[in-house]
Design an enzyme around this catalytic site. Structure first.
Site, PDB file in Angstrom:
ATOM      1  N   PRO A  91      38.178  39.169  43.579  1.00  0.00           N
ATOM      2  CA  PRO A  91      37.537  39.483  44.619  1.00  0.00           C
ATOM      3  C   PRO A  91      37.937  39.752  46.306  1.00  0.00           C
ATOM      4  O   PRO A  91      39.537  38.498  46.123  1.00  0.00           O
ATOM      5  CB  PRO A  91      36.479  37.716  44.308  1.00  0.00           C
ATOM      6  CG  PRO A  91      37.423  37.270  43.226  1.00  0.00           C
ATOM      7  CD  PRO A  91      37.917  37.788  42.503  1.00  0.00           C
ATOM      8  N   CYS A  92      37.231  40.307  46.889  1.00  0.00           N
ATOM      9  CA  CYS A  92      37.723  39.819  48.311  1.00  0.00           C
ATOM     10  C   CYS A  92      37.212  38.858  49.026  1.00  0.00           C
ATOM     11  O   CYS A  92      36.293  37.983  48.818  1.00  0.00           O
ATOM     12  CB  CYS A  92      36.620  40.944  49.072  1.00  0.00           C
ATOM     13  SG  CYS A  92      37.121  40.838  50.623  1.00  0.00           S
ATOM     14  N   GLN A  93      37.938  37.101  49.068  1.00  0.00           N
ATOM     15  CA  GLN A  93      37.755  36.417  49.302  1.00  0.00           C
ATOM     16  C   GLN A  93      38.615  35.621  51.064  1.00  0.00           C
ATOM     17  O   GLN A  93      39.282  37.062  51.500  1.00  0.00           O
ATOM     18  CB  GLN A  93      38.218  34.826  48.401  1.00  0.00           C
ATOM     19  CG  GLN A  93      37.383  35.269  47.595  1.00  0.00           C
ATOM     20  CD  GLN A  93      38.241  34.406  46.387  1.00  0.00           C
ATOM     21  OE1 GLN A  93      38.808  34.739  46.002  1.00  0.00           O
ATOM     22  NE2 GLN A  93      36.978  32.965  45.889  1.00  0.00           N
ATOM     23  N   ASN A 147      40.488  46.273  43.860  1.00  0.00           N
ATOM     24  CA  ASN A 147      39.488  45.427  44.708  1.00  0.00           C
ATOM     25  C   ASN A 147      38.786  46.125  46.029  1.00  0.00           C
ATOM     26  O   ASN A 147      38.712  47.024  46.058  1.00  0.00           O
ATOM     27  CB  ASN A 147      40.127  43.842  45.970  1.00  0.00           C
ATOM     28  CG  ASN A 147      40.054  43.591  46.214  1.00  0.00           C
ATOM     29  OD1 ASN A 147      38.431  42.971  47.400  1.00  0.00           O
ATOM     30  ND2 ASN A 147      40.726  42.049  46.349  1.00  0.00           N
TER      31      ASN A 147
END
Ligand SMILES: C[S@@+](CC[C@H](N)C(=O)[O-])C[C@H]1O[C@@H](n2cnc3c(N)ncnc32)[C@H](O)[C@@H]1O
Length: 404
Positions: free
Chosen positions: A86-88, A129
């Site tokens: 995930p994009c975090q 992603n």
């Protein structure tokens, strides 16, 4: 070099299926899939039904657990590390213990990937992603991707990336995702590419341009990353284009135009004579019409500021003569982004079936028909990737690995 894969954040196995379809001998030695907070691990169960379990080096099974609890040294060896993460928020600070160590935020999965790279030193990696990764966070654009590249550089890897719209490369869905290919500098491939200009890796000679041919390539811009990841975290900002390459902390990026291939159209993947449960009832129709339509709504922000929220219409129903839109995990719920199609048999409006959702992602029909409820089948597909994109990259990787 043995063709072995470790598949992180495996979902229902999109990477594995993509490599299996090549039929060129890739073998998955370990995988990890755990849905936080979920009592039943549907995706993991589905994965295991298809592919079976993978014991770790101690002969124990930990594939269905939080990856952050895994002892990384116990992961079986692999020549390719893959995963859609995930994009975090990837920002880092100094650890309390040592000013040299870095500490990312808890639960941020990039740090798990980094730990596995440190422990296992995979010669090759492919990560997936969202396209937003390149621009995040909004107040320090490009910082998060800069941190990823800085970590890879520090660990002795070079990398390439491309934002790929699957529909441009023959798939049934307009899904834009960032793919990252990283290779260790001491591989034969790494040594060979060390003498190629980063600019021309992007336009002519690299991994991505071979997997995803381009029609045009814009001018280059470049930046050099600080050697200190904390400095990158604190102050790096850069406008990443949809293609680029990094070697020894130097980044070059160029905007490329994808070379279009004939996509699969939504009309081509629709089933006929589907069950009545998928049709939109007359009572629900006004709600769907409202959600899909344009609107202007007065709203008040948290700080009291009043504004007009407005959005344009989305195609309703989704046209047959285009590829589908991006499928989300909320597919099939009463939601503006859910696909609504006119049924080819009856002409009435309905939702996609789980099989059609699988077709949008290029999975085999009934891939997720493993005992999970329909709602979870859509969820798993919304999380997954377009399998054909993996097979395309696998073909290029096969040639590279032959030389190792
Ligand atoms: C974007 S999806 C990837 C889906 C996959 N590529 C596929 O083809 O189905 C990310 C996956 O990571 C899993 N995940 C999230 N946190 C995790 C963790 N801490 N440990 C292991 N898996 C995790 C999620 O359950 C989700 O299935």
């Amino acid at each position: 070099m043995e063709k072995t894969i470790c598949e992180l954040f495996a979902g229902v196995g999109g990477f594995r299926l993509g490599f299996d379809r090549l039929g060129s001998g890739w073998k998955t030695t370990w995988f990890s899939q755990w849905e936080p907070g979920a009592k039943t691990q549907w995706a993991h169960d589905c994965y295991v039904q298809h592919f079976g379990e993978c014991p770790d080096l101690k002969g124990e099974i930990h594939t269905g657990e939080d990856i952050s609890t895994m002892v990384k040294d116990n992961i079986p060896d692999h020549s390719l590390l893959v995963g859609g993460f995930p994009c975090q928020d990837y920002s880092v600070a100094h650890t309390l213990k040592s000013s040299k160590g870095i500490e990312g935020k808890k639960g941020v999965l990039w740090w798990q990937i980094r730990d596995i790279l440190i422990a296992k030193r995979a010669p090759f990696c492919i990560f997936e992603n969202v396209d937003r990764l390149l621009k995040s966070p909004a107040k320090q654009r490009g910082r998060d991707f800069g941190i990823i590249l800085a970590c890879l550089a520090e660990l002795g890897y070079s990398a390439e990336w491309r934002v790929v719209n699957a529909a441009q490369y023959g798939a049934a869905q307009r899904r834009r995702r960032t793919f990252i290919f990283a290779y260790r500098n001491d591989t034969e491939y790494g040594k060979k590419m060390a003498s190629v200009e980063l600019e021309s890796i992007i336009s002519d000679f690299g991994f991505m341009v071979e997997a995803f041919p381009i029609a045009e390539c814009g001018s280059s811009s470049e930046i050099t990353l600080d050697n200190d990841i904390i400095a990158v975290s604190d102050s790096f900002a850069f406008s990443f284009e949809n293609a680029g390459a990094m070697r020894d902390h130097r980044i070059v990026t160029r905007k490329v135009v994808e070379k279009e291939e004939q996509p699969i159209l939504l009309g081509e993947i629709l089933q006929k004579n589907v069950d009545e449960q998928f049709y939109i009832t007359t009572e629900k129709m006004p709600k769907w019409t409202y959600l899909k339509g344009s609107k202007k709504i007065p709203r008040t922000a948290a700080n009291g500021h009043e504004y007009i929220f407005s959005e344009g219409p989305v195609a309703f129903p989704d046209p047959w003569d285009r590829p589908g839109r991006t499928m989300l995990t909320s597919e099939s719920t009463l939601n503006r982004s859910t696909h609504v199609v006119s049924d080819p048999g009856t002409g009435r409006l309905r939702l996609l079936t789980p099989i059609e959702a699988e077709r949008l992602q290029g999975f085999d029909d009934d891939w997720t028909n493993s005992g999970m409820p329909n709602r979870m089948r859509y969820f798993c597909m919304g999380n997954a990737l377009v399998v054909q994109m993996i097979t395309r990259m696998g073909k290029v990787l096969d040639k590279i690995v032959e030389q190792e």
